[in-house]
Design an enzyme around this catalytic site. Sequence first.
Site, mmCIF file in Angstrom:
data_model
loop_
_atom_site.group_PDB
_atom_site.id
_atom_site.type_symbol
_atom_site.label_atom_id
_atom_site.label_comp_id
_atom_site.label_asym_id
_atom_site.label_seq_id
_atom_site.Cartn_x
_atom_site.Cartn_y
_atom_site.Cartn_z
ATOM 1 N N GLU A 1 0.857 -1.179 0.000
ATOM 2 C CA GLU A 1 0.000 0.000 0.000
ATOM 3 C C GLU A 1 0.893 1.229 0.000
ATOM 4 O O GLU A 1 1.909 1.255 0.695
ATOM 5 C CB GLU A 1 -0.860 -0.019 1.260
ATOM 6 C CG GLU A 1 -1.726 1.196 1.451
ATOM 7 C CD GLU A 1 -2.421 1.128 2.792
ATOM 8 O OE1 GLU A 1 -3.307 0.270 2.963
ATOM 9 O OE2 GLU A 1 -2.051 1.941 3.657
ATOM 10 N N TYR B 1 7.923 1.339 -7.517
ATOM 11 C CA TYR B 1 7.138 0.110 -7.466
ATOM 12 C C TYR B 1 6.722 -0.342 -8.863
ATOM 13 O O TYR B 1 6.738 -1.539 -9.162
ATOM 14 C CB TYR B 1 5.920 0.279 -6.558
ATOM 15 C CG TYR B 1 6.266 0.668 -5.137
ATOM 16 C CD1 TYR B 1 7.471 0.291 -4.541
ATOM 17 C CD2 TYR B 1 5.398 1.434 -4.374
ATOM 18 C CE1 TYR B 1 7.794 0.654 -3.248
ATOM 19 C CE2 TYR B 1 5.702 1.799 -3.075
ATOM 20 C CZ TYR B 1 6.904 1.412 -2.519
ATOM 21 O OH TYR B 1 7.214 1.780 -1.237
#
Length: 156
Positions: free
Chosen positions: A111, A123
């Site tokens: 998250e 990411y």
Amino acid sequence: MFDIKVLIDEPVKQVATIQAVAAIEAIIQPQDVWGYQTIIELLAQDSIDLLVVYQIDKVVGYCLYQVVFEQAEILRIGTHPDYQRQGIASRIFAGLNKALKANQVESLLLEVRADNTAAIALYEQQGLAVIHTRKGYYQIPHRPAIDALIMQRIYV
């Protein structure tokens, strides 16, 4: 030269390592810091591990993650500000991916705050994609709420 290791089992080194991770947490996550005791309690769970990146004997980065059956989740990941933009996070992901594949993990979740563009770019570079948005998840006093992005990587 940077070296990545799973948390060392020697009690004295383990305490020093966790203290160093907590110190980095306090710098990079001041609104939601996970302190020494929280990290110790998490590591007491069999499903949670800690990867640490060292430069000589100094902790410069870490990843606290959980593996439950064939799914993993990054609980926390960070690099000391003095060592950011030096490939530490990429080394963490390389070590993490190796460990997850060895444990036959099928997917990795994490998250991230929707306003953390540098982390999102990292990411995405590591093969994660947004699969869900939690609207207004992060509440900061006297500021507009910020969405949380749930990102996932599938291992084939």
